[in-house]
Design a protein around this motif. Sequence first.
Motif, PDB file in Angstrom:
ATOM      1  N   ARG A   1       0.911  -1.142  -0.118  1.00 36.42           N
ATOM      2  CA  ARG A   1      -0.137  -0.072  -0.093  1.00 36.42           C
ATOM      3  C   ARG A   1       0.887   1.273  -0.231  1.00 36.42           C
ATOM      4  O   ARG A   1       1.856   1.336   0.783  1.00 36.42           O
ATOM      5  N   LEU A   2       0.682   2.083  -0.643  1.00 30.95           N
ATOM      6  CA  LEU A   2       1.407   3.406  -1.227  1.00 30.95           C
ATOM      7  C   LEU A   2       1.099   4.493   0.021  1.00 30.95           C
ATOM      8  O   LEU A   2      -0.099   4.668   0.416  1.00 30.95           O
ATOM      9  N   CYS A   3       2.118   5.142   0.839  1.00 35.50           N
ATOM     10  CA  CYS A   3       2.180   6.043   1.661  1.00 35.50           C
ATOM     11  C   CYS A   3       3.058   7.138   1.076  1.00 35.50           C
ATOM     12  O   CYS A   3       4.230   7.306   1.643  1.00 35.50           O
ATOM     13  N   ALA A   4       2.674   8.018   0.249  1.00 37.15           N
ATOM     14  CA  ALA A   4       3.508   8.884  -0.468  1.00 37.15           C
ATOM     15  C   ALA A   4       3.604  10.162   0.220  1.00 37.15           C
ATOM     16  O   ALA A   4       2.604  10.936   0.008  1.00 37.15           O
ATOM     17  N   LEU A   5       4.528  10.468   1.181  1.00 35.60           N
ATOM     18  CA  LEU A   5       4.490  11.732   1.942  1.00 35.60           C
ATOM     19  C   LEU A   5       6.014  11.872   2.464  1.00 35.60           C
ATOM     20  O   LEU A   5       6.868  11.017   2.452  1.00 35.60           O
ATOM     21  N   ASP A   6       6.129  13.195   2.877  1.00 30.74           N
ATOM     22  CA  ASP A   6       7.357  13.736   3.276  1.00 30.74           C
ATOM     23  C   ASP A   6       7.504  13.294   4.999  1.00 30.74           C
ATOM     24  O   ASP A   6       6.620  13.557   5.715  1.00 30.74           O
ATOM     25  N   LEU A   7       8.747  12.624   5.475  1.00 29.42           N
ATOM     26  CA  LEU A   7       8.699  12.443   6.618  1.00 29.42           C
ATOM     27  C   LEU A   7       8.768  13.637   7.538  1.00 29.42           C
ATOM     28  O   LEU A   7       8.625  13.628   8.991  1.00 29.42           O
ATOM     29  N   ASN A   8       9.056  14.867   7.072  1.00 27.70           N
ATOM     30  CA  ASN A   8       8.989  16.149   7.549  1.00 27.70           C
ATOM     31  C   ASN A   8       7.673  16.621   7.919  1.00 27.70           C
ATOM     32  O   ASN A   8       7.579  17.789   8.575  1.00 27.70           O
ATOM     33  N   ASP A   9       6.674  16.177   7.184  1.00 30.62           N
ATOM     34  CA  ASP A   9       5.111  16.404   7.544  1.00 30.62           C
ATOM     35  C   ASP A   9       4.599  15.861   8.470  1.00 30.62           C
ATOM     36  O   ASP A   9       4.060  14.785   8.674  1.00 30.62           O
ATOM     37  N   LEU A  10       4.728  16.487   9.950  1.00 25.58           N
ATOM     38  CA  LEU A  10       4.146  15.784  11.029  1.00 25.58           C
ATOM     39  C   LEU A  10       2.849  15.539  11.053  1.00 25.58           C
ATOM     40  O   LEU A  10       2.329  14.680  11.578  1.00 25.58           O
ATOM     41  N   ALA A  11       1.864  16.720  10.314  1.00 22.63           N
ATOM     42  CA  ALA A  11       0.488  16.233  10.301  1.00 22.63           C
ATOM     43  C   ALA A  11       0.150  15.189   9.566  1.00 22.63           C
ATOM     44  O   ALA A  11      -0.714  14.238   9.902  1.00 22.63           O
ATOM     45  N   ALA A  12       0.886  14.850   8.251  1.00 19.40           N
ATOM     46  CA  ALA A  12       0.728  13.677   7.485  1.00 19.40           C
ATOM     47  C   ALA A  12       1.176  12.565   8.277  1.00 19.40           C
ATOM     48  O   ALA A  12       0.401  11.512   8.246  1.00 19.40           O
ATOM     49  N   LEU A  13       1.950  12.473   8.999  1.00 21.15           N
ATOM     50  CA  LEU A  13       2.452  11.486  10.016  1.00 21.15           C
ATOM     51  C   LEU A  13       1.588  11.050  10.884  1.00 21.15           C
ATOM     52  O   LEU A  13       1.297   9.830  11.079  1.00 21.15           O
ATOM     53  N   THR A  14       0.908  12.074  11.464  1.00 19.25           N
ATOM     54  CA  THR A  14       0.021  11.772  12.711  1.00 19.25           C
ATOM     55  C   THR A  14      -1.237  11.119  12.009  1.00 19.25           C
ATOM     56  O   THR A  14      -1.767  10.292  12.495  1.00 19.25           O
ATOM     57  N   ARG A  15      -1.573  11.698  10.739  1.00 14.02           N
ATOM     58  CA  ARG A  15      -2.963  10.784  10.359  1.00 14.02           C
ATOM     59  C   ARG A  15      -2.283   9.330   9.836  1.00 14.02           C
ATOM     60  O   ARG A  15      -3.251   8.666  10.128  1.00 14.02           O
ATOM     61  N   LEU A  16      -1.427   9.259   9.236  1.00  9.94           N
ATOM     62  CA  LEU A  16      -0.596   7.916   8.995  1.00  9.94           C
ATOM     63  C   LEU A  16      -0.917   6.903  10.357  1.00  9.94           C
ATOM     64  O   LEU A  16      -1.267   5.760  10.306  1.00  9.94           O
ATOM     65  N   GLY A  17      -0.286   7.495  11.367  1.00 10.86           N
ATOM     66  CA  GLY A  17      -0.228   6.858  12.779  1.00 10.86           C
ATOM     67  C   GLY A  17      -1.473   6.352  12.964  1.00 10.86           C
ATOM     68  O   GLY A  17      -1.529   5.219  13.600  1.00 10.86           O
ATOM     69  N   GLY A  18      -2.569   6.989  12.771  1.00  9.65           N
ATOM     70  CA  GLY A  18      -3.901   6.726  13.364  1.00  9.65           C
ATOM     71  C   GLY A  18      -4.752   5.915  12.219  1.00  9.65           C
ATOM     72  O   GLY A  18      -5.708   5.628  12.375  1.00  9.65           O
ATOM     73  N   SER A  19      -4.135   5.646  11.039  1.00  9.45           N
ATOM     74  CA  SER A  19      -4.858   5.158   9.920  1.00  9.45           C
ATOM     75  C   SER A  19      -4.900   3.799  10.043  1.00  9.45           C
ATOM     76  O   SER A  19      -6.096   2.881   9.350  1.00  9.45           O
ATOM     77  N   ALA A  20      -4.191   2.930  10.731  1.00  8.85           N
ATOM     78  CA  ALA A  20      -4.238   1.462  10.963  1.00  8.85           C
ATOM     79  C   ALA A  20      -3.493   0.806  12.083  1.00  8.85           C
ATOM     80  O   ALA A  20      -2.732   1.778  12.580  1.00  8.85           O
ATOM     81  N   GLU A  21      -3.706  -0.187  12.521  1.00  8.06           N
ATOM     82  CA  GLU A  21      -3.054  -0.771  13.749  1.00  8.06           C
ATOM     83  C   GLU A  21      -1.799  -1.409  13.076  1.00  8.06           C
ATOM     84  O   GLU A  21      -1.944  -2.591  12.727  1.00  8.06           O
ATOM     85  N   PHE A  22      -0.798  -0.655  13.232  1.00  5.04           N
ATOM     86  CA  PHE A  22       0.448  -1.370  12.671  1.00  5.04           C
ATOM     87  C   PHE A  22       1.098  -2.173  13.753  1.00  5.04           C
ATOM     88  O   PHE A  22       1.531  -1.924  14.733  1.00  5.04           O
TER      89      PHE A  22
END
Length: 267
Positions: A53-74
Amino acid sequence: MGFSDYRTVLVTGASSGIGAATIRRLCAEGLEVHALGRDHRRLARLSAETGCRLCALDLNDLAALTRLGGSAEFDVLVNSAGQSRRSNILDTAPDDVDALVDVNLRAVLHLTRLIVPGMAQRNRGHVVNISSIAGHYAFGENATTFNSSAAYHATKSGIHSLSQQLRIDLYGTCIRVTEVSPGRVATSIFQNQNAADNPDARFVGAFETLQSEDIAEAIAFAVGAPARMNVAMIEVVPTFQVIGELRFASRSDTTRLREMTSGADNA
């Protein structure tokens, strides 16, 4: 635990190198792997190849990382993304310091704090941090030939310390923490290794190096180990690299040594 106890994996640095190789290896085990990287085209090709599954984002984008962290139970987090620079502390540019700290350390800390609490609540999970022998050893006058810098060493040492502290913080849970510490690996750090204008070409083409797949296998070994076993730290270096140093036997030397060994075996 092993592969059958895990379902969902997040791998950073997925566009190429160790990250991409790890995704191929873990997808082959039937895991749902989320590939985090910046290069959407490379990620799309990797997804077409592996089903990740694709997660195309910049590691410096904290808001995007936060959304990703809550998107699935990793269940598994593989912190593979990393950058390097050529310099020592006497001539390091401020932008290089910021870039190395942001990608190599800050992003790892943020993803860890975003994802690991969920692992602890479920009492299931595995964190794999890719550090480097640069986090354990000083390289002296050869540091620039390794394409590293004082800032790079400092960030990788931070990953080593984080991995140790995570085991303390997670004591009493079933969460495992593995640090994989590679030596020289033929990744994009030594890109265009045969180019005439590449100062690192002679340090790759003439020497045996690890391949990204070698590190992916080390990761798979740790993740696939039984529940009673936490592979805390793996140091993986080329056979002809001196541990704690940057001395390598050249390909011509290794060929000669192998021929000598083969001759002795046949005697």
